[in-house]
Design a protein around this motif. Structure first.
Motif, mmCIF file in Angstrom:
data_model
loop_
_atom_site.group_PDB
_atom_site.id
_atom_site.type_symbol
_atom_site.label_atom_id
_atom_site.label_comp_id
_atom_site.label_asym_id
_atom_site.label_seq_id
_atom_site.Cartn_x
_atom_site.Cartn_y
_atom_site.Cartn_z
ATOM 1 N N THR A 1 0.841 -1.190 0.000
ATOM 2 C CA THR A 1 0.000 0.000 0.000
ATOM 3 C C THR A 1 0.886 1.254 0.000
ATOM 4 O OG1 THR A 1 -0.168 -0.053 2.416
ATOM 5 C CG2 THR A 1 -1.915 -1.154 1.155
ATOM 6 N N ARG B 1 -7.013 6.997 0.805
ATOM 7 C CA ARG B 1 -7.689 5.799 1.314
ATOM 8 C C ARG B 1 -8.277 4.972 0.178
ATOM 9 N NH1 ARG B 1 -9.387 9.523 5.310
ATOM 10 N NH2 ARG B 1 -11.377 9.841 4.243
ATOM 11 N N LYS B 2 -8.826 5.643 -0.818
ATOM 12 C CA LYS B 2 -9.423 4.918 -1.948
ATOM 13 C C LYS B 2 -8.355 4.178 -2.754
ATOM 14 C CE LYS B 2 -13.372 8.045 -2.361
ATOM 15 N NZ LYS B 2 -14.000 9.129 -3.166
ATOM 16 N N ASN C 1 -5.523 3.053 -1.597
ATOM 17 C CA ASN C 1 -5.094 1.903 -0.795
ATOM 18 C C ASN C 1 -6.169 0.819 -0.739
ATOM 19 O OD1 ASN C 1 -2.467 2.590 -0.229
ATOM 20 N ND2 ASN C 1 -2.954 3.633 1.695
ATOM 21 N N ALA C 2 -7.432 1.209 -0.794
ATOM 22 C CA ALA C 2 -8.496 0.207 -0.849
ATOM 23 C C ALA C 2 -8.433 -0.576 -2.156
ATOM 24 C CB ALA C 2 -9.858 0.876 -0.693
ATOM 25 N N ARG D 1 -7.763 -4.566 -2.404
ATOM 26 C CA ARG D 1 -8.643 -5.523 -3.100
ATOM 27 C C ARG D 1 -7.876 -6.326 -4.148
ATOM 28 N NH1 ARG D 1 -12.161 -1.068 -3.149
ATOM 29 N NH2 ARG D 1 -11.741 -0.631 -5.347
ATOM 30 N N ASP E 1 0.855 -3.989 4.128
ATOM 31 C CA ASP E 1 0.278 -2.697 4.489
ATOM 32 C C ASP E 1 1.373 -1.731 4.944
ATOM 33 O OD1 ASP E 1 -1.363 -0.615 5.086
ATOM 34 O OD2 ASP E 1 -2.695 -1.738 6.436
#
Length: 241
Positions: free
Chosen positions: A151, A177-178, A180-181, A185, A195
């Motif tokens: 990430t 955040r998006k 890393n999301a 996934r 992470d």
């Protein structure tokens, strides 16, 4: 500290040991690095050290804690360094050029930081969708397994007063955040997630140079994060007194 992302990764560790225990006349384990300066940070320290290089063979003089705790200590290992400082998701296909399926190999991927710097921090949605598609396409095309995807860390340690992007912190953090999301996934779908964001929040300014680049200490900590995922018994970061 044990990374939360390292939980349940016994299968990855077992596979690595299985690869390393093949007969001596077989080829060495190859560690591929793809992505950006998180893995291609040798120019930012006087020793030219990168996390991938430390994973393959530790510098015992600089980092005695890791003596005997690199992948070469398990068996023959070599580095295939493809990551390029400054790379974005658009540059990943070129880094795949000439890479063929290899039985004894693993891949490390870090990407997204430069994409945020070059527009995704202020994105309204379309850029994030394009980032997800391009990263997904790369991971599908990548012929190396297992693959470990990192990430994007935060060099401000969550302090809005240190915002250097010229984008409102609320928007930039939401898009961080998006990103890393998306990485989480896709990393989980195609391999494993490391992470780095969560881990680097436990660090300090000594882990960085030039605001965002990994320092010598940072390169070792990136190595530590990946190594703890590859080999859960690897040394954890010492607890602060």
């Amino acid at each position: 500290m044990r990374l939360a992302a390292a939980a349940g990764l016994g299968a990855a560790s077992a596979r690595l040991h299985a690869l390393q225990k093949m007969p001596d006349d077989q080829e060495a384990l190859t560690v591929f690095t793809f992505g950006d300066s998180v893995l291609d940070c040798g120019r930012y320290n006087e020793h030219g050290i990168t996390p991938g290089g430390l994973l393959v063979r530790n510098d015992d003089g600089l980092f005695p804690e890791f003596k005997g705790r690199d992948l070469s200590s398990i068996g023959p290992t070599r580095l295939a360094h493809r990551a390029v400082d400054g790379a974005t998701v658009d540059d990943l296909p070129a880094q795949l050029s000439g890479v063929a399926p290899t039985a004894r190999a693993l891949a490390l991927v870090t990407i997204g930081g430069n994409d945020l710097l070059r527009g995704l921090a202020a994105d309204s949605g379309e850029g994030l969708l394009a980032f997800e598609k391009k990263l997904g396409d790369f991971l599908v095309a990548l012929p190396i397994r297992p693959v470990l995807v990192g990430t994007v860390y935060d060099p401000t340690f969550g302090d809005d007063g240190r915002n250097f992007l010229g984008v409102p912190a609320t928007l930039a953090r939401a898009n961080h955040r998006k990103v890393n999301a998306i990485i989480g996934r896709l990393g989980a779908r195609h391999g494993r997630v490391v992470d780095l964001h969560a881990y680097f929040l436990t660090g300090d300014d000594a882990w960085f140079t030039r605001t965002i680049e990994p320092s010598l200490k940072g390169a070792s900590e990136i190595r530590r994060a990946f190594l703890q995922t590859i080999l859960p018994a690897a040394p954890s970061r010492p607890t602060r007194s």
